[in-house]
Every structure is written in structure tokens, then in C-alpha cells.
Write a protein that holds these residues in place. Sequence first.
Motif, PDB file in Angstrom:
ATOM      1  N   ALA A  41       1.096  -1.005  -0.103  1.00  0.00           N
ATOM      2  CA  ALA A  41      -0.214   0.157   0.380  1.00  0.00           C
ATOM      3  C   ALA A  41       0.979   1.155  -0.436  1.00  0.00           C
ATOM      4  CB  ALA A  41      -0.841   0.094   1.104  1.00  0.00           C
ATOM      5  N   GLN A  42       0.326   2.189  -0.912  1.00  0.00           N
ATOM      6  CA  GLN A  42       1.690   3.392  -1.243  1.00  0.00           C
ATOM      7  C   GLN A  42       0.610   4.005  -1.288  1.00  0.00           C
ATOM      8  OE1 GLN A  42       4.103   2.163  -4.398  1.00  0.00           O
ATOM      9  NE2 GLN A  42       3.691   0.440  -3.968  1.00  0.00           N
ATOM     10  N   GLY A  43       1.721   5.685  -2.396  1.00  0.00           N
ATOM     11  CA  GLY A  43       0.462   6.938  -2.479  1.00  0.00           C
ATOM     12  C   GLY A  43       1.787   7.489  -2.705  1.00  0.00           C
ATOM     13  N   CYS A  44       1.995   8.631  -1.880  1.00  0.00           N
ATOM     14  CA  CYS A  44       3.105   9.788  -2.234  1.00  0.00           C
ATOM     15  C   CYS A  44       4.238   8.811  -2.006  1.00  0.00           C
ATOM     16  CB  CYS A  44       2.820  11.195  -1.294  1.00  0.00           C
ATOM     17  SG  CYS A  44       1.471  12.097  -1.657  1.00  0.00           S
ATOM     18  N   SER A  79      -4.139   6.646  -4.154  1.00  0.00           N
ATOM     19  CA  SER A  79      -3.881   7.352  -2.970  1.00  0.00           C
ATOM     20  C   SER A  79      -4.647   8.143  -3.186  1.00  0.00           C
ATOM     21  CB  SER A  79      -2.163   6.896  -2.756  1.00  0.00           C
ATOM     22  OG  SER A  79      -1.823   7.509  -3.425  1.00  0.00           O
ATOM     23  N   PHE A  80      -5.325   8.299  -1.323  1.00  0.00           N
ATOM     24  CA  PHE A  80      -5.478   9.804  -0.991  1.00  0.00           C
ATOM     25  C   PHE A  80      -5.481   9.966   0.239  1.00  0.00           C
ATOM     26  CE2 PHE A  80      -8.575   6.392  -0.437  1.00  0.00           C
ATOM     27  CZ  PHE A  80      -9.923   6.856   0.185  1.00  0.00           C
ATOM     28  N   ILE A 100      -4.405  12.346  -5.285  1.00  0.00           N
ATOM     29  CA  ILE A 100      -4.802  11.673  -5.517  1.00  0.00           C
ATOM     30  C   ILE A 100      -4.278  10.540  -6.107  1.00  0.00           C
ATOM     31  CG2 ILE A 100      -6.532  10.102  -6.718  1.00  0.00           C
ATOM     32  CD1 ILE A 100      -8.555  12.205  -5.267  1.00  0.00           C
ATOM     33  N   ASN A 101      -3.414   9.990  -6.281  1.00  0.00           N
ATOM     34  CA  ASN A 101      -2.521   8.635  -7.045  1.00  0.00           C
ATOM     35  C   ASN A 101      -3.273   7.300  -7.773  1.00  0.00           C
ATOM     36  OD1 ASN A 101      -0.494  10.604  -6.481  1.00  0.00           O
ATOM     37  ND2 ASN A 101       0.976   8.795  -5.710  1.00  0.00           N
ATOM     38  N   HIS A 102      -3.291   7.309  -8.634  1.00  0.00           N
ATOM     39  CA  HIS A 102      -3.812   6.349  -9.577  1.00  0.00           C
ATOM     40  C   HIS A 102      -2.093   5.485 -10.276  1.00  0.00           C
ATOM     41  CE1 HIS A 102      -8.253   6.742  -9.205  1.00  0.00           C
ATOM     42  NE2 HIS A 102      -7.422   8.042  -8.999  1.00  0.00           N
TER      43      HIS A 102
END
Length: 397
Positions: A41-44, A79-80, A100-102
Motif C-alpha cells: 500500500a502506498q501513494g505519495c 492513494s488519497f 490522489i494517485n492512481h
Amino acid sequence: MKPIKQTPISNMTSKLIQACLCRLSAALVFLTLLIPATGSAQGCVAIRHFSSCTGAHPENNILGKGGLMLSANYRYFKSFRHFRGTEEEPDRVANETEVINHSHAWDFVATYGISDRWFASLVIPTVINTRSSLYEHGRDERNTTFSRGLADIRWNVGYWLQDPASLPKGNVAIALGMKLPTGNYQATDIFYNVGPDGGPEVRPVDQSIQVGDGGFGVTAEIQFYRELSPALFLYGGGFYLFNPRETNGVRTFRETLSPILQNEAIMSVPDQYSLRLGLSHPFSPAFTGSLGARFDGVPVEDVIGGSGGFRRPGNVLAIDPGISYTSGPFALSLSVPVAVRRERPQSLTDLETQEATGQPRAGDAAFADYVINLAVTYRFGSSGVKLDPEKQDPFNR
């Protein structure tokens, strides 16, 4: 004439069944590790998507000399949710200021059996990423940046510590390899309201959606399984990416947001790690279920080389349920890790700024709630390990 020693048919059948079930159980248990090894799980936080290219594949346990295994692994997340430390900042979503990253990632993996215990793997990854934000576009309107392409290719060589032909109740695979900087680490897009006279300007996209990181890396992996009972297995593994390069020379433009962010003007090339541990249960010869935990992250400091430049260190603890299906040489696995703890610790640049200004400084990062991982595998050629004669032919026991 010396009489021929007879072996009861029931005893012979029992031994054959036991040997077959042992091999099948080992393969099924490793299907729980077929899913990508990192990127839970990730994002920025730029926890990049890496499928394990060693013992994470169950077929490696039965991949004989000259055998070839091909797999395709897909991963998606959104991710948000913003975190500072371990505390969520729900106002970002409520105020619609969240980033918000997709992310869509496909890994194509080839594993070759050098012998019954040695194997080599090659991973060719591709990605498509989007990032929607306000702060990168003058804070007045939301816009989206985009990146895609071939990511950083990896290869390695691994070894099973115990001979699979002896049908051990547990085994350990270790592997060493290299990550090549084949991905574009300076991808650009149009950023609005931030250029001369408030117009658009072409800039590098955020570090979290860069296709590559620009560094040559060394990877170390370990995977293991252990039979606890005929229907219950313990599995686990670990992965670490050593990135000696400190920075890649790509400008972040963060210094334009605030003068105190001058030390974050260039992107860092961080290490990365992943740990997995869980239990696997075969429901039938075709289906296996698993439940485990995984811990993925980017450290504050690298093991080798400097740790300067801009990075968002972070880690995610997730519960990792999965299911797999096998039919002959074909295997299909699905896993959906769900985050239960997310942390964005202070980076070195945060600490530097805090010391220089005398004011508390802790950056934030956005994380996903869950990740969808799907893997498809097919084996060609010599996919089986020859059993020890003592376990192959019950008449000789």
C-alpha cells in the motif's frame, strides 16, 4: 532361488500418495507468495512496485533444470488518505485538498531453472500513473499529471538451501540481484498556474509517480515455507533494495512552494524494503487460501551511500488475504492487502529544517486503503524436480 520380497499394495499406494501430496502442498503454499513482494500500500511514499523474482513463485520449488516459468503480475491502488506520522489528516479529504494517485503496474517475469536448486529470474516492469492535486497547480484549481512506460528492470540468481528432491517439510530460498535504471526518472508534464505570469509550465512530475528512480541498485531476497501440519503451512519472506546513489539531479520545484524547502529541491534515490509472514491452507488440490501480514516501506536513511535530497519516507502494515488456483502448468493468484497502520515519519530534510528554524517540521504523505494484486503464471519444459529414488519408488524402501 532367493524369494522376492513382497511389498503390500496398500503400503505402496500410501507411499505414492504421500509423496504426491507433499509435492502438491509445497507448490500450493508457495502460490501464496506468487503475488508481488512489495508495494502493499502506498501513494505519495514512493514504495515502488517490485514483483519478487526469486522464491516468491511456488513453481520455483518444483522447477527442474532447463524449466521455464513465465508470469504476469498486475497491481492497482488509489492513494488519497494523508498521514503525518501515524496520525491521519481527515480534513484533507473533507476539504477536497487531498492528493490522489492512481497507479497501474504490470510486471512480466521469466524464471529459468539452472538446476533443481539454482534459478535465475528477469523482471520487466511497466507502469501507468496519474496524480491529481491542487498545491502543484497554484492551489486554485485541481489538475492531473501523468507518467507511463518501462520501469526499472531487475534480474537475480537464487538458490534453495535444501534439495527439493528430498521433499523437505520446509525450505528457504535466497537470492541476490541488481536493479537497472531503465525507467524514466525525469518524466515531465504540464503544471498549470505556476509558470511565468501564472501560466502553464512543463516540470518533472512528482517523485511518487516517476517511472524509475535513476539509480543502479542491489537487491537481496529471502523466501521460506514450513509445513506445520498436512493442511497448514507457514510462509514468509523479505526483500531489500540497496540504492547507493544519493540524488538523481531531477528538480522537484518544492523550493518554489516555500524558501525553507530549498533542501528538498532535488530528488533522492531511496532504499526500499518489504517483509511478509502468514499462514496458507490448501482447500483442495486446486484452491489454496492464505492470510498474512506484510510491512512495506521507504526508510529515512539508506544503508549504503548518502540520504540527502527529497524523499517521503514511510511504511505500511497491512493484513494480506489471498487465494490461488492451479491447474497443471497454469496458476492464478489474487491478493488484496488492506492497510491497518500507515506512517510518514520525519525525513532528514524535515529534521534539517526543524533544526534551522527552531519550529516543528513534519511532512505528510498520502496512502491507499488497499491494493489489488493479480498474478498469472505458466510453466514450460522441465517443470518438475526429480524425486529422491527412496521417495519415488516405494518398492525400494
